[in-house]
Design a protein around this motif. Structure first.
Motif, PDB file in Angstrom:
ATOM      1  N   ARG A 228       0.803  -1.213   0.000  1.00  0.00           N
ATOM      2  CA  ARG A 228       0.000   0.000   0.000  1.00  0.00           C
ATOM      3  C   ARG A 228       0.841   1.271   0.000  1.00  0.00           C
ATOM      4  N   MET A 229       2.112   1.154   0.346  1.00  0.00           N
ATOM      5  CA  MET A 229       2.946   2.339   0.492  1.00  0.00           C
ATOM      6  C   MET A 229       3.102   3.143  -0.799  1.00  0.00           C
ATOM      7  N   PRO A 230       3.376   2.523  -1.954  1.00  0.00           N
ATOM      8  CA  PRO A 230       3.497   3.343  -3.175  1.00  0.00           C
ATOM      9  C   PRO A 230       2.231   4.126  -3.493  1.00  0.00           C
ATOM     10  N   GLU A 231       1.087   3.525  -3.280  1.00  0.00           N
ATOM     11  CA  GLU A 231      -0.170   4.225  -3.526  1.00  0.00           C
ATOM     12  C   GLU A 231      -0.327   5.416  -2.588  1.00  0.00           C
ATOM     13  N   ALA A 232       0.045   5.240  -1.310  1.00  0.00           N
ATOM     14  CA  ALA A 232      -0.056   6.332  -0.337  1.00  0.00           C
ATOM     15  C   ALA A 232       0.868   7.479  -0.715  1.00  0.00           C
ATOM     16  N   VAL A 233       2.087   7.158  -1.125  1.00  0.00           N
ATOM     17  CA  VAL A 233       3.045   8.191  -1.524  1.00  0.00           C
ATOM     18  C   VAL A 233       2.564   8.912  -2.779  1.00  0.00           C
ATOM     19  N   ARG A 234       2.043   8.156  -3.739  1.00  0.00           N
ATOM     20  CA  ARG A 234       1.556   8.783  -4.972  1.00  0.00           C
ATOM     21  C   ARG A 234       0.397   9.733  -4.683  1.00  0.00           C
ATOM     22  N   ALA A 235      -0.510   9.331  -3.795  1.00  0.00           N
ATOM     23  CA  ALA A 235      -1.639  10.191  -3.456  1.00  0.00           C
ATOM     24  C   ALA A 235      -1.172  11.496  -2.821  1.00  0.00           C
ATOM     25  N   LEU A 236      -0.182  11.407  -1.946  1.00  0.00           N
ATOM     26  CA  LEU A 236       0.336  12.616  -1.302  1.00  0.00           C
ATOM     27  C   LEU A 236       1.057  13.509  -2.304  1.00  0.00           C
ATOM     28  N   ALA A 237       1.815  12.904  -3.198  1.00  0.00           N
ATOM     29  CA  ALA A 237       2.516  13.686  -4.217  1.00  0.00           C
ATOM     30  C   ALA A 237       1.528  14.373  -5.151  1.00  0.00           C
ATOM     31  N   ASP A 238       0.489  13.636  -5.549  1.00  0.00           N
ATOM     32  CA  ASP A 238      -0.515  14.214  -6.441  1.00  0.00           C
ATOM     33  C   ASP A 238      -1.246  15.374  -5.776  1.00  0.00           C
ATOM     34  N   ALA A 239      -1.335  15.337  -4.440  1.00  0.00           N
ATOM     35  CA  ALA A 239      -1.993  16.419  -3.701  1.00  0.00           C
ATOM     36  C   ALA A 239      -1.040  17.579  -3.417  1.00  0.00           C
ATOM     37  N   GLY A 240       0.185  17.500  -3.921  1.00  0.00           N
ATOM     38  CA  GLY A 240       1.136  18.592  -3.777  1.00  0.00           C
ATOM     39  C   GLY A 240       2.037  18.519  -2.561  1.00  0.00           C
ATOM     40  N   HIS A 241       2.135  17.322  -1.941  1.00  0.00           N
ATOM     41  CA  HIS A 241       2.913  17.193  -0.708  1.00  0.00           C
ATOM     42  C   HIS A 241       4.204  16.384  -0.892  1.00  0.00           C
ATOM     43  N   GLY A 281       7.853   7.541  -9.909  1.00  0.00           N
ATOM     44  CA  GLY A 281       8.909   8.119 -10.726  1.00  0.00           C
ATOM     45  C   GLY A 281      10.206   8.325  -9.974  1.00  0.00           C
ATOM     46  N   ASP A 282      11.292   8.313 -10.720  1.00  0.00           N
ATOM     47  CA  ASP A 282      12.626   8.428 -10.122  1.00  0.00           C
ATOM     48  C   ASP A 282      12.843   9.766  -9.431  1.00  0.00           C
ATOM     49  N   ASP A 283      12.289  10.840 -10.001  1.00  0.00           N
ATOM     50  CA  ASP A 283      12.578  12.168  -9.459  1.00  0.00           C
ATOM     51  C   ASP A 283      12.024  12.331  -8.056  1.00  0.00           C
ATOM     52  N   LEU A 284      10.795  11.894  -7.818  1.00  0.00           N
ATOM     53  CA  LEU A 284      10.234  12.027  -6.473  1.00  0.00           C
ATOM     54  C   LEU A 284      11.008  11.179  -5.479  1.00  0.00           C
ATOM     55  N   VAL A 285      11.375   9.968  -5.851  1.00  0.00           N
ATOM     56  CA  VAL A 285      12.144   9.117  -4.943  1.00  0.00           C
ATOM     57  C   VAL A 285      13.482   9.762  -4.624  1.00  0.00           C
ATOM     58  N   ARG A 286      14.124  10.344  -5.627  1.00  0.00           N
ATOM     59  CA  ARG A 286      15.391  11.043  -5.384  1.00  0.00           C
ATOM     60  C   ARG A 286      15.195  12.166  -4.374  1.00  0.00           C
ATOM     61  N   ARG A 287      14.132  12.952  -4.520  1.00  0.00           N
ATOM     62  CA  ARG A 287      13.884  14.055  -3.593  1.00  0.00           C
ATOM     63  C   ARG A 287      13.580  13.545  -2.181  1.00  0.00           C
ATOM     64  N   MET A 288      12.861  12.429  -2.088  1.00  0.00           N
ATOM     65  CA  MET A 288      12.553  11.853  -0.776  1.00  0.00           C
ATOM     66  C   MET A 288      13.807  11.388  -0.054  1.00  0.00           C
ATOM     67  N   LEU A 289      14.816  11.013  -0.815  1.00  0.00           N
ATOM     68  CA  LEU A 289      16.048  10.487  -0.227  1.00  0.00           C
ATOM     69  C   LEU A 289      17.136  11.542  -0.055  1.00  0.00           C
ATOM     70  N   THR A 290      16.986  12.702  -0.668  1.00  0.00           N
ATOM     71  CA  THR A 290      18.069  13.700  -0.631  1.00  0.00           C
ATOM     72  C   THR A 290      17.581  15.075  -0.193  1.00  0.00           C
ATOM     73  N   GLU A 291      16.793  15.730  -1.013  1.00  0.00           N
ATOM     74  CA  GLU A 291      16.396  17.112  -0.719  1.00  0.00           C
ATOM     75  C   GLU A 291      15.492  17.210   0.514  1.00  0.00           C
ATOM     76  N   ASN A 292      14.506  16.331   0.604  1.00  0.00           N
ATOM     77  CA  ASN A 292      13.566  16.423   1.731  1.00  0.00           C
ATOM     78  C   ASN A 292      14.248  16.204   3.080  1.00  0.00           C
ATOM     79  N   PRO A 293      15.099  15.181   3.232  1.00  0.00           N
ATOM     80  CA  PRO A 293      15.798  15.039   4.527  1.00  0.00           C
ATOM     81  C   PRO A 293      16.685  16.234   4.849  1.00  0.00           C
ATOM     82  N   GLY A 294      17.297  16.814   3.828  1.00  0.00           N
ATOM     83  CA  GLY A 294      18.132  17.984   4.068  1.00  0.00           C
ATOM     84  C   GLY A 294      17.357  19.105   4.724  1.00  0.00           C
ATOM     85  N   ARG A 295      16.112  19.314   4.278  1.00  0.00           N
ATOM     86  CA  ARG A 295      15.279  20.346   4.898  1.00  0.00           C
ATOM     87  C   ARG A 295      14.734  19.893   6.252  1.00  0.00           C
TER      88      ARG A 295
END
Length: 302
Positions: A228-241, A281-295
């Motif tokens: 269920r995790m990919p679906e949950a992440v996709r829903a949050l991303a689609d909602a702008g989060h 997609g690769d770009d969101l996963v990259r941001r989840m692993l790099t940019e988001n933790p940095g902030r």
């Protein structure tokens, strides 16, 4: 300037590399009899395995009194080339004996601030976050005291407050207490284990509030929610989060380490990230692993 406080000193958020935002190198508790994370060689091997998969930083959420082995963390970081962030804070009361809890009564915030600014014990190793915990769908008196102290320590230091949500529950109660009552800005709160309670309505509510959502750890047998995790992440991303999402491994027992036959830290990059990329997609996963933790973990330290 904002910096992430690692066990070797403060580093720029952009220097973290690929970040496991919630894991454990060392962990002991009466509830983990026979499965404690105590071995220094095993911790080193696990970090090396994570590094070989491209990992750059591990945030250890092991709090006060649970075998953090703070004195060993700088050496491990130097030897493996992986940044390590240590935690102060306090877990649920079931992880401590009464003597330990009695010794902290009335001075929790003082201890948290000292560990963030001066060092853990006499090690000189400073923590970079405050870890606290709620209960299953509730916040008991211990959780409320601990979170109030965490809020006080946040206001003194700016440190983020990372919250263990028991089986992913109680997120809204945590935000009521930390943010509404105690004045912690939502973007300084990291909610852990939301993958264990894949409730899309609650996920959107806490993301809309502005806090960080950590999807951390492969499923245990009694809460198999990986699918269920990919679906949950996709829903949050689609909602702008998408800028509020983090990934972690949460290795809590010796048998779960990759060097002992379990998934361990490398699993996050070897299996979880590629599986998630197929959905979002690769770009969101990259941001989840790099940019988001940095902030999420960067602080304007006083």
């Amino acid at each position: 300037m904002s910096a992430v406080r690692t066990v070797l000193g403060d580093v720029a958020p952009g220097d973290l590399g690929v970040c496991d935002a919630h894991d454990h190198l060392f962990l002991t508790s009466p509830r983990l009899a026979g499965q404690e994370l105590r071995s220094l060689p095993a911790a080193r091997a696990e970090l090396e395995a994570f590094r070989r998969q491209g990992g750059g930083t591990v945030v250890q959420w092991t709090p006060y009194g649970m075998g953090r082995r703070a004195a060993d963390l700088p050496g491990l970081s130097r030897e493996t080339g992986v940044h390590v962030v240590a935690a102060t804070g306090l877990h649920q009361d079931v992880h401590y004996d009464e003597e330990t809890l009695a010794g902290l009564r009335g001075r929790l915030a003082e201890v948290f601030v000292a560990e963030l600014t001066e060092g853990i014990g006499n090690t000189g190793v400073r923590a970079g976050l405050i870890k606290v915990a709620g209960g299953f769908h509730t916040l008991d008196a211990h959780a409320r005291r601990t979170m109030a102290a965490a809020a006080e320590a946040h206001h003194a230091t700016g440190a983020p407050v990372a919250v263990h949500l028991e089986l992913g529950t109680g997120a809204l109660d945590v935000l009521d207490l930390l943010c509404d009552t105690s004045g912690v800005p939502p973007h300084r709160v990291i909610l852990g284990h939301l993958n264990r309670s894949p409730d899309p309505v609650t996920h959107r509510q806490v993301a809309r509030a502005g806090c960080y959502l950590a999807f951390d750890g492969p499923s245990r047998a009694h809460h198999a929610t990986d699918w269920r995790m990919p679906e949950a992440v996709r829903a949050l991303a689609d909602a702008g989060h998408g800028d509020r999402l983090l990934l972690g491994g949460d290795t809590t027992t010796a048998s779960a380490r990759s060097v002992d036959g379990g998934p361990g830290m490398p699993y996050l990059l070897r299996r979880v990230a590629p599986r998630l990329a197929l959905a979002v997609g690769d770009d969101l996963v990259r941001r989840m692993l790099t940019e988001n933790p940095g902030r999420a973990f960067a602080v304007d330290w006083p």
